[in-house]
Design an enzyme around this catalytic site. Structure first.
Site, PDB file in Angstrom:
ATOM      1  N   LYS A 280       1.022  -1.067   0.069  1.00 52.59           N
ATOM      2  CA  LYS A 280       0.164   0.047  -0.043  1.00 52.59           C
ATOM      3  C   LYS A 280       1.035   1.156   0.121  1.00 52.59           C
ATOM      4  O   LYS A 280       2.010   1.095   0.471  1.00 52.59           O
ATOM      5  CB  LYS A 280      -0.985   0.024   1.344  1.00 52.59           C
ATOM      6  CG  LYS A 280      -2.025  -0.981   1.371  1.00 52.59           C
ATOM      7  CD  LYS A 280      -3.117  -0.614   2.594  1.00 52.59           C
ATOM      8  CE  LYS A 280      -3.880  -1.624   2.673  1.00 52.59           C
ATOM      9  NZ  LYS A 280      -4.954  -1.383   1.475  1.00 52.59           N
ATOM     10  N   ARG A 354     -10.465 -11.499   1.352  1.00 53.27           N
ATOM     11  CA  ARG A 354     -11.254 -12.553   0.858  1.00 53.27           C
ATOM     12  C   ARG A 354     -10.698 -13.856   1.136  1.00 53.27           C
ATOM     13  O   ARG A 354     -11.368 -14.982   0.923  1.00 53.27           O
ATOM     14  CB  ARG A 354     -11.569 -11.937  -0.383  1.00 53.27           C
ATOM     15  CG  ARG A 354     -10.603 -11.730  -1.288  1.00 53.27           C
ATOM     16  CD  ARG A 354     -11.024 -11.095  -2.743  1.00 53.27           C
ATOM     17  NE  ARG A 354     -11.064  -9.642  -2.280  1.00 53.27           N
ATOM     18  CZ  ARG A 354     -11.554  -8.680  -3.263  1.00 53.27           C
ATOM     19  NH1 ARG A 354     -11.565  -8.956  -4.748  1.00 53.27           N
ATOM     20  NH2 ARG A 354     -11.343  -7.413  -2.737  1.00 53.27           N
TER      21      ARG A 354
END
Ligand code: BES
Ligand code: MN
Ligand code: ZN
Length: 499
Positions: A280, A354
């Site tokens: 990130k 996920r």
């Protein structure tokens, strides 16, 4: 902090501060006129000069002379009578409490329980009032020097005034519920606010064990060895970049009949999300210690349900991992085999939530759950869509979603439904594996949920994306900057409604 039920004439209460809610442009009630007389016309003068109008959240603190049983009076605006809701009452209760805390006033007696919320009963109003007080008193200061910790006033005793005919037992029950729920919310906030250096997956697991012991529920940890033996490919894949071990936290609460199928709660527990190899940007990366907000909400709700002794069976499953870049981390292009046997091509290591939820959703099927609800700080796209005023809800059963939407509305933790049509499924099909973990830029929240849907095929399921609601950027009434504990109140509302 202790609540005390107060009866008798409101204007005769012995307290350092009387707190009264006032509706906008309803400044001539009998109660206000009585107080005006006691304060030698101070109220009517400030009404005339428009210093106080009753607008939502407006405050006026009046000091009084000797001869009165109370030292001060705080008027707090409830806003317009139209649209006065339990949510607004909770907010105004927080505003009044924070205001007094800021003035170093640690006890008061309030008549906010009599606010004319349309369609409400005393129990609901007192619960909202109690929640507002308790949440305003929350702070996270364990890393501040003791001096600073002590400097901030916290509430000691709050008197809840009851009008003639209002039942003490009702008010006491409502306050007990508020305390049980807020203990869960504050537990969740503490977990979210804990910094990443201290908050390893193991820390999260230990906190869950400790809480379970406190409230008397069963807790089990699956450690790396068992995860390997069982084939938790998603959890292990994300964890392999971190030097810290992953855990699967399983809590079970039995308040229902022996054979009643449980409601299952699943929470994303990424204790820090650096993005992994798909790193990130550094701006605001500190906030990614909140990537276990789903886990925190689930643990907080479990603790509240157990404290409330709800007559249902519950199971909570939290996969706890840290997502870090390293020489051992998963790479874009890697293919993982999930617990379900389905293979997943990892095209972006930052779509890690996920991957761990896939395994957790598969695992929770073993408990033969009646319904499964998962909470996760899953997508930045959800923040783009809804901001911080609602979480997204998606799932495979409209009845469940309707119930959750209602619980969100009632608790003030709002949800907004997004579609999960089959047409989206093509977006997470991979060329090299059964699924890929990214669906491209469009509909990011929906494609993430579509991915999860593949692991929730055998039961009634809803997914709640709390990326925009788990963290408060600035601070607002009832919630300082930091973890919000979002989801605890909504989940408890849902669980109470299903009993
Ligand atoms: N934890 C993040 C989502 C998030 C972002 C939560 C900001 C709270 C605030 C999640 O793991 C993530 O990185 N999602 C990616 C998915 C993308 C790579 C498909 C995202 O939303 O950018
Ligand atoms: Mn991520
Ligand atoms: Zn994440």
């Amino acid at each position: 902090m202790e609540f005390r039920i107060k009866r008798g004439v409101f204007e005769a209460q012995q307290t350092s501060c009387l707190v009264l809610g006032v509706l906008e442009s309803k400044l001539k009630t009998a109660q206000l006129q009585a107080l005006d007389k006691q304060t030698d016309g101070a109220l009517s003068r400030s009404f005339r000069s428009k210093e106080f109008t009753g607008a939502e959240g407006e405050k006026m603190l009046v000091h009084v002379g000797k001869g009165l049983p109370w030292e001060r009076l705080l008027l707090v605006g409830l806003g317009k009578e139209r649209g006065l809701s339990l949510t607004r009452l909770r907010k105004v209760s927080s505003m009044a409490s924070s205001f007094l805390i800021g003035k170093k006033i640690s006890s008061f007696v309030t008549a906010l329980g009599q606010a004319p919320v349309k369609g409400s009963n005393l129990v609901e109003r007192i619960q909202a009032l109690g929640e507002g007080v308790l949440l305003a008193d929350y702070r996270f200061d364990q890393y501040l020097e003791e001096e600073k910790q002590k400097k901030r006033t916290s509430l000691s005793a709050v008197g809840i005034w009851l009008a003639p005919g209002e039942k003490r037992a009702d008010a006491e029950a409502a306050l007990a519920v508020a305390e049980q729920i807020c203990a869960g919310v504050c537990f969740a906030r503490d977990l979210v606010n804990q910094p990443g250096n201290c908050k390893s997956p193991e820390y999260l697991a230990r906190q869950a064990l400790q809480m379970a012991e406190e409230v008397g529920i069963k807790a089990t940890l699956l450690e790396r060895k068992e995860l390997e033996r069982e084939g938790f490919g998603g959890v292990l894949g994300v964890a392999q970049g971190s030097s810290r071990d992953p855990y699967l936290i399983v809590l079970q609460y039995h308040g229902g009949t022996k054979d009643a199928r449980p409601i299952a709660l699943v929470g994303k527990g990424v204790t820090f999300d650096s993005g992994g190899i798909s790193l990130k940007p550094s701006d605001k990366m500190d906030e990614m210690k909140m990537d276990m907000g789903g886990a925190a909400a689930v643990l907080g709700a479990m603790s509240a349900a157990a404290r409330m002794k709800l007559p249902i069976n519950l199971v909570a499953v939290v996969p706890a991992v840290e997502n870090m870049p390293s020489g051992t981390a998963i790479r874009p292009g890697d293919i993982l085999t999930s617990l379900s046997g389905k293979t997943i091509e990892v095209l972006n290591t930052d779509a890690e939530g996920r991957l761990i939820l896939a395994d957790a959703l598969t695992y929770v099927g073993r408990f033969n759950p009646r319904v499964v609800v998962d909470l996760a700080t899953l997508t930045g796209a959800c923040i783009v869509a809804l901001g911080s005023h609602a979480s997204a809800v998606l799932g495979n059963h409209d009845g469940l979603i309707r119930q959750l939407l209602k619980s969100g509305e009632r608790s003030g933790e709002r949800l907004w439904q997004m579609p999960l049509w089959d047409e989206y499924s093509a977006m997470v099909k991979s060329d090299f594996a059964d699924l890929k973990n990214v669906g491209g830029r469009p509909a990011g929240t929906i494609t993430a949920a579509t991915f999860l849907k593949n692991f929730a095929e055998n039961y009634t399921w809803a997914h709640i994306d709390i990326a925009g609601t788990a963290w408060e950027e600035k601070g607002r009434p009832g919630c300082p900057k930091g973890g919000t504990g979002f989801g605890v109140r909504m989940l408890v509302e849902y669980l109470r409604a299903t009993t």
